[in-house]
Design a protein around this motif. Sequence first.
Motif, PDB file in Angstrom:
ATOM      1  N   LEU A   1       0.831  -1.213   0.000  1.00 26.39           N
ATOM      2  CA  LEU A   1       0.000   0.000   0.000  1.00 26.39           C
ATOM      3  C   LEU A   1       0.863   1.261   0.000  1.00 26.39           C
ATOM      4  CD1 LEU A   1      -2.760  -1.152   2.512  1.00 26.39           C
ATOM      5  CD2 LEU A   1      -3.093  -0.610   0.088  1.00 26.39           C
ATOM      6  N   ALA A   2       2.035   1.187   0.650  1.00 25.45           N
ATOM      7  CA  ALA A   2       2.910   2.349   0.703  1.00 25.45           C
ATOM      8  C   ALA A   2       3.479   2.692  -0.665  1.00 25.45           C
ATOM      9  CB  ALA A   2       4.044   2.097   1.692  1.00 25.45           C
ATOM     10  N   THR A   3       3.557   1.703  -1.571  1.00 25.06           N
ATOM     11  CA  THR A   3       4.110   1.955  -2.905  1.00 25.06           C
ATOM     12  C   THR A   3       3.021   2.021  -3.977  1.00 25.06           C
ATOM     13  OG1 THR A   3       4.406  -0.407  -3.361  1.00 25.06           O
ATOM     14  CG2 THR A   3       6.227   0.752  -2.293  1.00 25.06           C
ATOM     15  N   TYR A   4       1.743   1.957  -3.573  1.00 29.70           N
ATOM     16  CA  TYR A   4       0.638   1.942  -4.539  1.00 29.70           C
ATOM     17  C   TYR A   4      -0.095   3.271  -4.500  1.00 29.70           C
ATOM     18  CZ  TYR A   4      -3.729   0.501  -6.828  1.00 29.70           C
ATOM     19  OH  TYR A   4      -4.805   0.404  -7.661  1.00 29.70           O
ATOM     20  N   ASP A   5      -0.287   3.867  -5.673  1.00 22.67           N
ATOM     21  CA  ASP A   5      -0.948   5.165  -5.767  1.00 22.67           C
ATOM     22  C   ASP A   5      -2.069   5.114  -6.799  1.00 22.67           C
ATOM     23  OD1 ASP A   5      -1.425   7.836  -5.212  1.00 22.67           O
ATOM     24  OD2 ASP A   5      -0.030   8.542  -6.751  1.00 22.67           O
ATOM     25  N   GLY A   6      -2.754   3.964  -6.876  1.00 26.58           N
ATOM     26  CA  GLY A   6      -3.808   3.801  -7.861  1.00 26.58           C
ATOM     27  C   GLY A   6      -5.192   3.892  -7.270  1.00 26.58           C
ATOM     28  N   PRO A   7      -6.240   3.732  -8.111  1.00 27.64           N
ATOM     29  CA  PRO A   7      -7.620   3.882  -7.653  1.00 27.64           C
ATOM     30  C   PRO A   7      -8.224   2.618  -7.061  1.00 27.64           C
ATOM     31  CG  PRO A   7      -7.580   3.535 -10.015  1.00 27.64           C
ATOM     32  CD  PRO A   7      -6.160   3.566  -9.581  1.00 27.64           C
ATOM     33  N   GLY A   8      -7.485   1.501  -7.086  1.00 26.44           N
ATOM     34  CA  GLY A   8      -8.064   0.239  -6.672  1.00 26.44           C
ATOM     35  C   GLY A   8      -7.954  -0.029  -5.192  1.00 26.44           C
ATOM     36  N   GLU A   9      -8.519  -1.169  -4.805  1.00 24.47           N
ATOM     37  CA  GLU A   9      -8.468  -1.621  -3.423  1.00 24.47           C
ATOM     38  C   GLU A   9      -7.767  -2.959  -3.357  1.00 24.47           C
ATOM     39  OE1 GLU A   9     -12.458  -1.844  -2.062  1.00 24.47           O
ATOM     40  OE2 GLU A   9     -12.759   0.332  -2.020  1.00 24.47           O
ATOM     41  N   LEU A  10      -7.148  -3.210  -2.192  1.00 24.29           N
ATOM     42  CA  LEU A  10      -6.463  -4.480  -1.991  1.00 24.29           C
ATOM     43  C   LEU A  10      -7.489  -5.615  -2.057  1.00 24.29           C
ATOM     44  CD1 LEU A  10      -3.593  -5.093   0.493  1.00 24.29           C
ATOM     45  CD2 LEU A  10      -5.355  -6.826   0.160  1.00 24.29           C
TER      46      LEU A  10
ATOM     47  N   TRP B   1      13.958 -14.413  -9.417  1.00 26.51           N
ATOM     48  CA  TRP B   1      13.660 -14.402  -7.985  1.00 26.51           C
ATOM     49  C   TRP B   1      13.112 -15.749  -7.529  1.00 26.51           C
ATOM     50  CZ3 TRP B   1       9.179 -15.228  -5.157  1.00 26.51           C
ATOM     51  CH2 TRP B   1       9.278 -14.947  -3.781  1.00 26.51           C
ATOM     52  N   GLN B   2      13.543 -16.181  -6.361  1.00 28.73           N
ATOM     53  CA  GLN B   2      13.031 -17.413  -5.758  1.00 28.73           C
ATOM     54  C   GLN B   2      13.224 -17.327  -4.263  1.00 28.73           C
ATOM     55  OE1 GLN B   2      14.705 -20.974  -7.369  1.00 28.73           O
ATOM     56  NE2 GLN B   2      13.289 -22.335  -6.335  1.00 28.73           N
ATOM     57  N   GLY B   3      12.250 -17.735  -3.525  1.00 28.63           N
ATOM     58  CA  GLY B   3      12.303 -17.668  -2.070  1.00 28.63           C
ATOM     59  C   GLY B   3      10.907 -17.702  -1.492  1.00 28.63           C
ATOM     60  N   THR B   4      10.712 -16.966  -0.385  1.00 23.47           N
ATOM     61  CA  THR B   4       9.385 -16.856   0.218  1.00 23.47           C
ATOM     62  C   THR B   4       8.933 -15.409   0.090  1.00 23.47           C
ATOM     63  OG1 THR B   4       9.889 -18.600   1.803  1.00 23.47           O
ATOM     64  CG2 THR B   4       8.002 -17.186   2.280  1.00 23.47           C
ATOM     65  N   GLY B   5       7.713 -15.231  -0.398  1.00 27.48           N
ATOM     66  CA  GLY B   5       7.231 -13.869  -0.579  1.00 27.48           C
ATOM     67  C   GLY B   5       5.725 -13.822  -0.698  1.00 27.48           C
ATOM     68  N   TYR B   6       5.248 -12.658  -1.135  1.00 25.23           N
ATOM     69  CA  TYR B   6       3.805 -12.437  -1.213  1.00 25.23           C
ATOM     70  C   TYR B   6       3.458 -11.779  -2.551  1.00 25.23           C
ATOM     71  CZ  TYR B   6       4.172 -13.102   3.828  1.00 25.23           C
ATOM     72  OH  TYR B   6       4.444 -13.621   5.066  1.00 25.23           O
ATOM     73  N   ARG B   7       2.284 -12.147  -3.003  1.00 24.66           N
ATOM     74  CA  ARG B   7       1.707 -11.525  -4.192  1.00 24.66           C
ATOM     75  C   ARG B   7       0.440 -10.802  -3.743  1.00 24.66           C
ATOM     76  NH1 ARG B   7      -2.151 -12.815  -8.291  1.00 24.66           N
ATOM     77  NH2 ARG B   7      -1.473 -12.244 -10.415  1.00 24.66           N
ATOM     78  N   ILE B   8       0.474  -9.464  -3.797  1.00 23.85           N
ATOM     79  CA  ILE B   8      -0.662  -8.660  -3.340  1.00 23.85           C
ATOM     80  C   ILE B   8      -1.418  -8.165  -4.564  1.00 23.85           C
ATOM     81  CG2 ILE B   8      -1.380  -6.583  -2.125  1.00 23.85           C
ATOM     82  CD1 ILE B   8       1.916  -8.203  -1.241  1.00 23.85           C
ATOM     83  N   GLN B   9      -2.643  -8.639  -4.707  1.00 21.95           N
ATOM     84  CA  GLN B   9      -3.471  -8.313  -5.871  1.00 21.95           C
ATOM     85  C   GLN B   9      -4.395  -7.139  -5.544  1.00 21.95           C
ATOM     86  OE1 GLN B   9      -3.624 -10.111  -8.999  1.00 21.95           O
ATOM     87  NE2 GLN B   9      -4.785  -8.300  -9.592  1.00 21.95           N
ATOM     88  N   PHE B  10      -4.461  -6.150  -6.469  1.00 20.86           N
ATOM     89  CA  PHE B  10      -5.350  -5.007  -6.321  1.00 20.86           C
ATOM     90  C   PHE B  10      -6.473  -5.076  -7.365  1.00 20.86           C
ATOM     91  CE2 PHE B  10      -1.706  -3.598  -4.011  1.00 20.86           C
ATOM     92  CZ  PHE B  10      -2.181  -2.702  -3.067  1.00 20.86           C
TER      93      PHE B  10
ATOM     94  N   ILE C   1       1.468  -6.616  -6.770  1.00 22.96           N
ATOM     95  CA  ILE C   1       2.725  -6.157  -6.193  1.00 22.96           C
ATOM     96  C   ILE C   1       3.371  -7.340  -5.486  1.00 22.96           C
ATOM     97  CG2 ILE C   1       3.812  -4.558  -4.573  1.00 22.96           C
ATOM     98  CD1 ILE C   1       1.485  -2.650  -5.035  1.00 22.96           C
ATOM     99  N   TYR C   2       4.676  -7.511  -5.699  1.00 25.33           N
ATOM    100  CA  TYR C   2       5.404  -8.634  -5.132  1.00 25.33           C
ATOM    101  C   TYR C   2       6.330  -8.134  -4.027  1.00 25.33           C
ATOM    102  CZ  TYR C   2       3.692 -11.340  -9.053  1.00 25.33           C
ATOM    103  OH  TYR C   2       2.882 -11.981  -9.952  1.00 25.33           O
ATOM    104  N   VAL C   3       6.305  -8.824  -2.865  1.00 25.27           N
ATOM    105  CA  VAL C   3       7.109  -8.465  -1.703  1.00 25.27           C
ATOM    106  C   VAL C   3       7.925  -9.679  -1.278  1.00 25.27           C
ATOM    107  CG1 VAL C   3       7.072  -7.675   0.687  1.00 25.27           C
ATOM    108  CG2 VAL C   3       5.407  -6.763  -0.951  1.00 25.27           C
ATOM    109  N   ASP C   4       9.222  -9.471  -1.025  1.00 26.18           N
ATOM    110  CA  ASP C   4      10.108 -10.550  -0.565  1.00 26.18           C
ATOM    111  C   ASP C   4      10.005 -10.635   0.956  1.00 26.18           C
ATOM    112  OD1 ASP C   4      12.225 -12.222   0.166  1.00 26.18           O
ATOM    113  OD2 ASP C   4      13.429 -11.569  -1.536  1.00 26.18           O
ATOM    114  N   ALA C   5       9.613 -11.812   1.482  1.00 24.62           N
ATOM    115  CA  ALA C   5       9.422 -11.970   2.928  1.00 24.62           C
ATOM    116  C   ALA C   5      10.742 -11.979   3.683  1.00 24.62           C
ATOM    117  CB  ALA C   5       8.658 -13.259   3.213  1.00 24.62           C
ATOM    118  N   SER C   6      11.849 -12.343   3.016  1.00 24.53           N
ATOM    119  CA  SER C   6      13.122 -12.472   3.727  1.00 24.53           C
ATOM    120  C   SER C   6      13.766 -11.125   4.034  1.00 24.53           C
ATOM    121  CB  SER C   6      14.097 -13.326   2.902  1.00 24.53           C
ATOM    122  OG  SER C   6      14.438 -12.662   1.703  1.00 24.53           O
ATOM    123  N   ASN C   7      13.368 -10.063   3.330  1.00 22.53           N
ATOM    124  CA  ASN C   7      13.976  -8.761   3.586  1.00 22.53           C
ATOM    125  C   ASN C   7      12.973  -7.608   3.609  1.00 22.53           C
ATOM    126  OD1 ASN C   7      13.374  -8.288   0.855  1.00 22.53           O
ATOM    127  ND2 ASN C   7      15.425  -8.930   0.209  1.00 22.53           N
TER     128      ASN C   7
END
Length: 547
Positions: free
Chosen positions: A116-125, A140-149, A157-163
């Motif tokens: 959300l901090a990097t998203y500036d669009g009209p949609g909702e999570l 990229w490979q590891g543990t992370g998240y895919r946040i769909q708007f 938006i893709y977020v790496d859980a390890s960092n």
Amino acid sequence: MMRFMQWLHRWLGLVLLVQVILWLVSGFYFALQGHHAMSGHQYKTNPTGLVIRQSRPQIDIHEMWEMYPQALSIKLYRIGQNPQYQINLPEQQLFLDGNSGEPWFTNAKQAEQLALATYDGPGELEQTSTITTTAEIFGWQGTGYRIQFRDDLNTRIYVDASNGRVLDHRNTPWLLADWAFKLHFMDYSGGRNFNHLLNYTAAFLALWFTLSGLLLLIRNIRRGDLNPRRKLSILEALQRKHQPIASGCGGGGTCGLCKVIVDSNTPITDAEQRLIGTAELARGVRLACQHRDHGQAVQLLNSDAKRYELTLTQRQPLSPLITELRFTVAKSFEYRAGQFMQFEIPHESSYLMRNYSFAKTPDSGRSDRTELVFLIRTMPAPSLNVPVGIGSSYLCQLQPGDTVCATGPFGDFLTTDPTVSARPQIYIAGGVGIAPIRALVQAESAQGRAMHLFHGARTSAELIYRDEFVAMANLHYVPVISDTTDQDIEQVQLGNIDVAAAQWLQNHPGDYDFYVCGPPAMLQATLAMLASLNVDSARIRFDDFGI
């Protein structure tokens, strides 16, 4: 060598043409969309305040230096409301919780806050999913998240859980752009890299295409092909004089039909070396399309070929795709089993020539009219943009009483002289290639030599004249079909005709004369099979319909 160069140049040209089209289409897409539209960052904003400036972590940075004295650098960040140390070691990078000193792990709630901090669009999570890899983030490979708007661009938006880092934004325009990049750069790995093996290969092929084209151009210039004052080929000269000479490839040197006799000292081309036997070459047989007309003496091999008007008497479908046409012609017409005629097919303002073999041995008795039988395979359109076969569609729509002009007879697909060879005769036919084979079998039935016929088709319904062959007392008939779903498979073999013939020959070794006729793929496979069995090429005769 030159033939191989021509073949390779032609196919390389096709491959490069396809790639040029892809370059043009993808480049046009780039020009229309622009860089920003293709980046996937339409709704991406740079967040502020992630670096800690107010609160302090429970573990002081000096303690971190004492714990990791070999560190190259130690940086302090805030992920959401939690402090994080980034420690750069000589061979690795660590991310630690600033309060506990434990390895960092971003939970789903923190990942959503970061997105959300990097998203500036009209949609909702809309949805958050845990992932370990994704094709949309290269390497990229590891543990992370895919946040769909839920927005008009289908942003994720893709977020790496390890960092706790936001890997990147992706959306539908980016996906289209990614495919455009792959097609344009020929990099299907997704890395958008110019320096890869496929690019190197394409560059090499383009270089070879240029050099081979230059060599072919030099050859054509030396032969005078580009000279408007060049002399005609012997084939062109004979055609202009309306001399009856066969040609299936239009002068390309691939069919071997336009045989003539000239001075035996005439140079032998690669095409003639490949398509004409040694004995014929020695007596001056050459291809009319391979030599210029300098006024030299030229003798036609088929000197008895003439133009005739044929009258259709009967049209009978023998299978869903094969039709038998029966014509009559003046009684003076004579031909030999295995030969063919060239039919004149009206097309636009001129005529096309199509070759069809006689499907019946010549009549033994004399009559006022001679009956000629041909098999016509209907060539359906392979797609909406490709027309049906011009020759087959024209002939199959003729009605009894209609006439068509044809020239012939042509061809040397003839049986060996029984006074010279008493060897058993083996016939291998595929599809409509059964036409000349049937005529040969009928003619051979009176000679007394043993005969074996391997008859291949896709289905049992396409085994034309099957009952006739089964009824022949001196013929060993082997029907073979390739369609394993055919219901009538009790009296036939399943598989390919070349395999069936090879199995029989391995169980019945001996000396035979071979006659092969059928579609190009079947013909090529059968000739390769006979070569693998070390059959003398002098004992093999084949007819490839001039293809």
